[in-house]
Design an enzyme around this catalytic site. Structure first.
Site, PDB file in Angstrom:
ATOM      1  N   LYS A 115       0.822  -1.211   0.000  1.00 34.60           N
ATOM      2  CA  LYS A 115       0.000   0.000   0.000  1.00 34.60           C
ATOM      3  C   LYS A 115       0.853   1.257   0.000  1.00 34.60           C
ATOM      4  O   LYS A 115       0.504   2.243  -0.632  1.00 34.60           O
ATOM      5  CB  LYS A 115      -0.927   0.025   1.215  1.00 34.60           C
ATOM      6  N   LYS A 198      -4.162  -9.479  -6.898  1.00 32.40           N
ATOM      7  CA  LYS A 198      -5.493  -9.811  -6.392  1.00 32.40           C
ATOM      8  C   LYS A 198      -6.540  -8.798  -6.870  1.00 32.40           C
ATOM      9  O   LYS A 198      -6.218  -7.638  -7.108  1.00 32.40           O
ATOM     10  CB  LYS A 198      -5.413  -9.927  -4.857  1.00 32.40           C
ATOM     11  N   LYS A 201     -10.955  -3.455  -5.087  1.00 34.16           N
ATOM     12  CA  LYS A 201     -11.825  -2.345  -5.480  1.00 34.16           C
ATOM     13  C   LYS A 201     -11.036  -1.055  -5.654  1.00 34.16           C
ATOM     14  O   LYS A 201     -11.529  -0.102  -6.225  1.00 34.16           O
ATOM     15  CB  LYS A 201     -12.968  -2.164  -4.480  1.00 34.16           C
TER      16      LYS A 201
HETATM   17  P1  TYM Z   1     -10.853  -5.749   2.992  1.00 36.15           P
HETATM   18  O1  TYM Z   1     -11.891  -4.726   3.252  1.00 36.15           O
HETATM   19  O2  TYM Z   1      -9.747  -5.424   2.064  1.00 36.15           O
HETATM   20  O3  TYM Z   1     -11.528  -7.074   2.456  1.00 36.15           O
HETATM   21  C1  TYM Z   1     -12.627  -7.693   3.139  1.00 36.15           C
HETATM   22  C2  TYM Z   1     -12.498  -9.204   3.048  1.00 36.15           C
HETATM   23  O4  TYM Z   1     -12.463  -9.619   1.688  1.00 36.15           O
HETATM   24  C3  TYM Z   1     -11.329 -10.454   1.450  1.00 36.15           C
HETATM   25  N1  TYM Z   1     -10.840 -10.187   0.092  1.00 36.15           N
HETATM   26  C4  TYM Z   1     -10.660 -11.127  -0.842  1.00 36.15           C
HETATM   27  N2  TYM Z   1     -10.838 -12.456  -0.837  1.00 36.15           N
HETATM   28  C5  TYM Z   1     -10.572 -13.141  -1.965  1.00 36.15           C
HETATM   29  N3  TYM Z   1     -10.121 -12.555  -3.096  1.00 36.15           N
HETATM   30  C6  TYM Z   1      -9.917 -11.224  -3.160  1.00 36.15           C
HETATM   31  N4  TYM Z   1      -9.479 -10.662  -4.280  1.00 36.15           N
HETATM   32  C7  TYM Z   1     -10.187 -10.449  -1.993  1.00 36.15           C
HETATM   33  N5  TYM Z   1     -10.092  -9.120  -1.706  1.00 36.15           N
HETATM   34  C8  TYM Z   1     -10.490  -8.990  -0.435  1.00 36.15           C
HETATM   35  C9  TYM Z   1     -10.307 -10.009   2.497  1.00 36.15           C
HETATM   36  O5  TYM Z   1      -9.366 -11.027   2.762  1.00 36.15           O
HETATM   37  C10 TYM Z   1     -11.194  -9.717   3.697  1.00 36.15           C
HETATM   38  O6  TYM Z   1     -11.476 -10.907   4.407  1.00 36.15           O
HETATM   39  N6  TYM Z   1      -8.049  -5.462   7.128  1.00 36.15           N
HETATM   40  C11 TYM Z   1      -9.240  -6.048   6.547  1.00 36.15           C
HETATM   41  C12 TYM Z   1     -10.501  -5.642   7.278  1.00 36.15           C
HETATM   42  C13 TYM Z   1     -10.482  -5.904   8.739  1.00 36.15           C
HETATM   43  C14 TYM Z   1     -10.660  -7.148   9.380  1.00 36.15           C
HETATM   44  C15 TYM Z   1     -10.589  -6.870  10.780  1.00 36.15           C
HETATM   45  C16 TYM Z   1     -10.844  -8.458   8.926  1.00 36.15           C
HETATM   46  C17 TYM Z   1     -10.329  -4.961   9.705  1.00 36.15           C
HETATM   47  N7  TYM Z   1     -10.387  -5.539  10.938  1.00 36.15           N
HETATM   48  C18 TYM Z   1     -10.702  -7.895  11.718  1.00 36.15           C
HETATM   49  C19 TYM Z   1     -10.974  -9.461   9.866  1.00 36.15           C
HETATM   50  C20 TYM Z   1     -10.889  -9.177  11.257  1.00 36.15           C
HETATM   51  C21 TYM Z   1      -9.366  -5.572   5.119  1.00 36.15           C
HETATM   52  O7  TYM Z   1      -8.809  -4.589   4.727  1.00 36.15           O
HETATM   53  O8  TYM Z   1     -10.257  -6.282   4.375  1.00 36.15           O
END
Ligand code: TYM
Length: 333
Positions: A115, A198, A201
């Protein structure tokens, strides 16, 4: 005996993609419907501000994400659905955990490294750097045992476990040690334009991702343009990463296994496969999109959901935070 706890979160940094849906959200729904766990699902607006946000868009995206989660099947009668900034204990526990996190650990976080490449070094904020500590606080506050996530969050979960163990060893047993739940299939949906990275968005190229709310024609166009290869055979292997990714998406929406799909398309071209895939995705998303349209216009209901969610979450979070404060030597008020 009280139920084991499941926690997960998603950033309101725009509409969810089918990557978010396949890697995380649909698993959240399945776990919720097992009726075995106390599930908490959180829209993590505090995480979202680690990269620049337009305030009015952040507000909009937060409500959109809440609606999308419910449209996808998260039921606020069954799960605790809430907005992170409504529960101040997240910030409070983060501060405590910051004091037991080594900078060396944060320096190793690959997501931070990736990032921060997007910004000038002088403008990388320390929130982006300590983001994984906030994530650890999210999980540990609720004594979560299981955390359903996509593959990209694995390293953050390892840090969370490490911090929990460190705290427990230093001050006596306080936190449950959480485990990631990562499905083998679909844990990493790749960009449609670059199958080496990956699906995200925040990708600058909108053909790289499919959003949960994309119109049928947009879905058809994006899948048609998806990068494949010149082998011309529908097979599941690491030489044909583009096709492999499309098969994973097909499998996620039909629940058919990879072998069945490969057999079904033996001798057929990429064009036919892509056309079918588009219809499978469109049909899979249709009920979610219909339900979303109703929810997003019902502001009173959304408010009711997030207020009730925050109350329930707050109660659980405070209990842990009180314990933590006591153990580290703060005087209760
Ligand atoms: P975030 O918002 O980027 O994504 C949310 C969830 O979607 C999954 N994900 C994917 N899975 C498969 N293929 C992809 N291309 C893909 N892109 C995203 C992510 O693995 C995630 O599970 N830091 C986290 C949010 C968070 C969180 C937490 C998660 C904050 N606190 C506590 C679990 C527990 C994040 O940025 O996810």
């Amino acid at each position: 005996m009280s139920k084991e706890i499941v926690f997960s979160g998603i950033q309101p940094s725009g509409e969810p993609t089918i990557g978010n849906y396949i890697g995380a959200i649909r698993n959240w729904v399945d776990i919720q419907n097992e009726d075995k766990y106390t599930c908490l699902y959180c829209v993590v607006d505090m995480h979202a501000i680690t990269v620049p946000q337009v305030p009015k868009d952040l507000r909009k995206h937060t409500l959109e994400m809440l609606s999308a989660l419910m449209a996808a099947g998260i039921d606020p009668e069954k799960s605790i659905l809430f907005i992170q900034s409504h529960v101040p204990a997240h910030a409070e526990l983060t501060w405590v955990l910051n004091t037991i996190t080594y900078m060396g650990q944060l320096n190793r976080m690959t997501q931070f490294k990736e990032k921060s490449k997007r910004f000038e070094e002088a403008s990388i904020n320390s929130g982006l750097y300590t983001y994984p500590v906030l994530m650890a606080a999210d999980i540990l506050l609720y004594q979560a045992k299981y955390v359903p996530v996509g593959e990209d969050q694995k390293q953050h979960l390892e840090l969370t476990r490490d911090l929990a163990e460190r705290f427990n060893n230093r001050y006596s047993d306080t936190f449950v040690i959480p485990e990631p739940l990562i499905k083998e299939q679909g844990a990493r949906i790749m960009s449609l334009q670059d199958p080496e990275s990956k699906m995200s968005k925040s990708d600058a190229d909108e053909n790289a991702y499919i959003l949960l709310l994309d119109e049928p024609d947009v879905i058809r166009r994006k899948i048609k343009r998806a990068v494949t290869d010149s082998e011309g055979v529908i097979a599941y292997n690491d030489r044909q990463k583009g096709i492999k990714n499309l098969i994973n998406i097909y499998s996620a929406f039909t629940n058919e296994d990879v072998e069945t799909i490969v057999a079904k398309y033996e001798g057929k071209g990429y064009g036919i496969f892509k056309e079918d895939l588009a219809e499978v995705v469109i049909e899979g998303l249709r009920p979610i999109q219909e339900s979303y349209k109703e929810l997003i216009n019902n502001k009173d209901y959304l408010e009711k959901v997030y207020k009730e969610g925050a109350e329930k979450a707050e109660y659980m979070a405070r209990k842990t935070l009180r314990k933590v404060y006591k153990k580290i030597g703060f005087i209760p008020r």
